[in-house]
Design a protein around this motif. Structure first.
Motif, mmCIF file in Angstrom:
data_model
loop_
_atom_site.group_PDB
_atom_site.id
_atom_site.type_symbol
_atom_site.label_atom_id
_atom_site.label_comp_id
_atom_site.label_asym_id
_atom_site.label_seq_id
_atom_site.Cartn_x
_atom_site.Cartn_y
_atom_site.Cartn_z
ATOM 1 N N THR A 169 103.079 3.187 67.617
ATOM 2 C CA THR A 169 104.087 2.534 67.124
ATOM 3 C C THR A 169 105.364 3.209 66.823
ATOM 4 O O THR A 169 105.423 4.314 66.423
ATOM 5 N N ILE A 171 108.741 2.939 65.139
ATOM 6 C CA ILE A 171 109.544 2.193 64.274
ATOM 7 C C ILE A 171 110.103 3.261 63.130
ATOM 8 O O ILE A 171 109.633 4.275 62.802
ATOM 9 N N TYR A 173 111.515 3.816 59.435
ATOM 10 C CA TYR A 173 111.371 3.266 58.072
ATOM 11 C C TYR A 173 112.109 3.661 57.048
ATOM 12 O O TYR A 173 112.236 4.896 57.028
ATOM 13 N N SER A 186 112.777 -1.462 64.513
ATOM 14 C CA SER A 186 111.904 -1.377 65.542
ATOM 15 C C SER A 186 112.378 -0.634 66.717
ATOM 16 O O SER A 186 113.603 0.114 66.598
ATOM 17 N N SER A 187 111.531 -0.167 67.671
ATOM 18 C CA SER A 187 111.879 0.596 68.736
ATOM 19 C C SER A 187 113.132 0.271 69.605
ATOM 20 O O SER A 187 113.750 -0.664 69.597
#
Length: 206
Positions: A169, A171, A173, A186-187
């Motif tokens: 994943t 991402i 944070y 997100s990406s």
């Protein structure tokens, strides 16, 4: 009892209204997504082989990314995006983004020793104060679970087993100074939009 419930209900409504007002003041596409189930206890070591936990970063907001040093493209590009976004955030008048600690948590503990991470986080184009964290397979799995990060080892066609990659994943944070999620990206976000969003949220208090 009824009076107590009314008071509690009123306080809850006021908090909701305050939260909505705060979110309404954020730039378009920037949301304060504080999911309580993301984040949690960590037990890892940094690039200097010093043990760290989630408490090591409390009192200071953090921008966390999970990746690995042998990643051919996505991870280095993501860390460059992190640099650009933080630079944009720091340049916004009134921003309190200077305090944000950028962190890379490795998903490849077999290869990413503290020494390997130390050389990697010093790479040109990455955040100047980037910290790299690694640990045992179990410790990394626990950290990934806390942040809802999916990852798995795979071997590209025709490659040797030791030349595996980690599908994961992608991402970012943004955690507040209490270790709670403030928002996430997100990406492949636009670095400028990401930076403006970080600055706006920092002004509300991280």
């Amino acid at each position: 009892m009824v009076i107590g419930l009314v008071v509690l209900g009123g306080a809850f409504v006021q908090r909701n209204l305050a939260q909505k007002a705060a979110e309404a003041s954020l730039p378009k596409g920037c949301n304060a997504r504080a999911f309580g189930e993301i984040g949690g206890p960590l037990s890892l070591v940094n690039q200097d082989n010093v043990a760290v936990t989630e408490k090591s970063f409390q009192g200071k907001p953090a921008l966390i990314y999970f990746g690995f040093t042998s990643c051919p493209d996505i991870c280095p590009l993501s860390l460059q995006t992190m640099t650009q976004a933080l630079d944009v955030a720091k340049a916004v008048p009134g921003s309190k983004s200077e305090a944000i600690q950028p962190i890379l948590i490795s998903l490849d503990p077999e290869r990413d020793t503290p020494a390997v991470l130390k050389a990697y986080v010093a790479s040109a184009g990455f955040p100047a104060s980037l910290q790299g964290l690694t640990g045992t397979n179990e410790q990394i799995a626990a950290a990934a679970k806390a942040f809802k990060v999916g990852y798995r080892k795979s071997v590209p066609e025709g490659a040797k087993p030791e030349d595996y990659v980690i599908d994961h994943t992608s991402i970012f944070y943004l955690m507040d100074s209490k270790g709670k999620l403030a928002t996430f990206f997100s990406s492949d976000p636009d670095p400028k939009d990401m930076g403006i969003c970080i600055a706006a949220i920092s002004k509300q208090g991280l």
